[in-house]
Design an enzyme around this catalytic site. Structure first.
Site, short mmCIF file in Angstrom:
data_model
loop_
_atom_site.label_atom_id
_atom_site.label_comp_id
_atom_site.label_asym_id
_atom_site.label_seq_id
_atom_site.Cartn_x
_atom_site.Cartn_y
_atom_site.Cartn_z
CB ALA A 32 -15.14 -82.51 55.93
CG HIS A 440 -15.97 -38.86 45.17
ND1 HIS A 440 -17.27 -39.03 44.76
CD2 HIS A 440 -15.27 -38.47 44.07
CE1 HIS A 440 -17.37 -38.75 43.48
NE2 HIS A 440 -16.18 -38.41 43.04
#
Length: 455
Positions: A32, A440
């Site tokens: 795991a 921007h």
């Protein structure tokens, strides 16, 4: 080459060595954990849950929303775990061994096979020319009565808490505790954070700590400071947290308790003494500047050798060891500067360098600026996405105009902090950043306006 543990540094080092034609064995005690903490129980799964929690709306059922988020988390992590396995197991020169490693002699490791693992015989002995210890860190639970109760969780088990806690108590106000507090509040829990210190974030400037405290409080999180938890009592319907406060004993009932009380190096029962590997009182592996341990041919990467516990530092560790073995031997791990960090609150809190209080205590003459995001005209991005909360604080050396540190609490801060960290490493001045040309609308362009206000 033998790598013990599948962390970021170890797996990357193993891949690089395999690519160079070396024979590599990598031992991992749990299937795991292929990929390490970050992939399976740390950075990626928690940030997946944090993202989903922020999408919940008032009308959504908290328990059902959490269950769906956990399902998405598990699906993603299963894929990443499998990818990480095959990125090494499919290479001809790499052998993946499922089992618990213990050093039994110089450059020799005994592996006890994991249940359901690779079908090893009862034990396997692996010897190598070079051994890398990369076993990570594990949560620390304080020796409190009741800390082993069924409603008490670590940062790992809380990710699958069932039932969903309508009331959650978080013991500890470090990055892990605050991240989970913010996450579960967004999922719909009533969250109380219990901190031992006089304030949260004691290493930060007072105004920064106060700003974060205010943000969390406005989000509905109950922050209690100067609280010393003394015991945890499990009942039929809840757990009672007993604590001492300046006003006297106090009790709090919760459906679950997260013990976010730190992590320590995972070196217990590794047999380090068998190889003459020195550790300190916390089990931290002692290393030199090239990550060599006190045993010839043995290196340590990642959380096991102490310091900041960040997956990207483990990645850089692999570069140091790789250079020591195959390169010029000039790389060091102790000369890193401007290492950024982010605590994924909502919005995220990012930092790099030192604060103004520390700078002044070191005798530096500094200029500082701290601006609330909502008041920055040239920062439309947070307003466009509907979250103008937070602040930007930057500390600059008065004589050199070099950045000394920054604290960002706003949308996209985890990205903007990387630019500031690079500027610090490259010697870019505050004035150059102030006059920079940025896209921007973005969060980065706030630097134009904020740095123009330095005082």
């Amino acid at each position: 080459m033998l790598v013990i543990g599948w962390g970021k540094g170890g797996k990357t080092f193993a891949g690089a060595m395999a690519g160079a034609g070396r024979s590599v064995a990598i031992v991992e005690q749990s299937s795991a954990m292929y990929g390490g903490t970050c992939i399976n129980i740390g950075c990626v799964p928690t940030k997946t849950l944090i993202h989903d929690a922020a999408q919940r709306r008032d009308g959504d059922d908290a328990a059902e929303f959490f269950r769906k988020a956990v399902d998405r988390r598990d699906t993603l992590i299963a894929k990443l775990n499998d990818v990480n396995l095959h990125m090494l197991a499919d290479r001809d020169t790499v052998t993946v061994v499922d089992g618990r490693a213990r050093i039994v002699g110089p450059l020799e490791v005994e592996v006890t096979p994991s249940a359901g693992g690779s079908g090893l015989a009862e034990h396997l002995i692996i010897s190598a020319d070079t051994v890398v210890i990369n076993t990570g860190a594990v949560p620390v639970l304080p020796p409190l009565p009741g800390v082993d109760g069924p409603r008490i969780h670590t940062s790992t088990s809380i990710q699958h808490v069932d039932p969903f806690p309508r009331r959650l108590a978080v013991v500890g106000a470090g990055p892990i505790g605050l991240e989970f507090a913010s996450m579960f509040r967004n999922f719909g829990s009533e969250v109380t954070v219990l901190a031992r210190g006089e304030r949260i974030l004691p290493d930060e400037d007072q105004d920064v700590a106060s700003g974060v405290h205010e943000l969390l409080t406005e989000a509905g999180i109950d922050l209690r400071t100067q609280v010393d938890v003394t015991s945890l009592e499990d009942g039929n319907d809840a757990v009672t947290v007993h604590m001492d406060t300046p006003e006297g004993p106090w009790q709090l009932q919760a459906d679950a308790v997260l013990m976010a009380t730190g992590r320590r190096p995972a070196t217990e029962d590794l047999g380090l003494e068998q190889a003459g590997i020195e550790t300190d009182e916390r089990g931290t592996v002692v290393v030199d500047t090239q990550l060599r341990t006190s045993a010839e041919g043995v290196f340590a990467m990642g959380d096991v050798h102490g310091g900041q516990q960040q997956t990207y530092l483990s990645l850089d560790d692999h570069r140091v060891v790789l250079d020591a073995l195959t390169g010029s031997g000039t790389r060091r791990f102790d000369d890193r500067v401007a290492v950024p960090a982010t605590t994924f609150l909502d919005p995220p809190m990012s930092s790099v360098g030192i604060g103004a209080e520390q700078a002044r205590s070191e005798g530096l003459d500094v200029r500082t600026v701290m601006v609330p995001v909502a008041g920055i005209k040239a920062m439309p991005r947070p307003k466009a996405v509907g979250d103008p909360r937070g602040f930007i604080k930057i500390v600059v050396d008065s004589s050199s105009d070099q950045l000394l540190g920054a604290r960002l609490l706003h949308v996209d801060s985890q990205e903007v902090i990387n630019l500031l960290a690079l500027a610090m490493r490259a010697g870019v001045t505050a004035s150059e950043l102030r006059d920079g040309i940025w896209t921007h609308p973005s969060s980065t362009e706030a630097l134009n306006e904020v740095l123009a206000q330095l005082s």
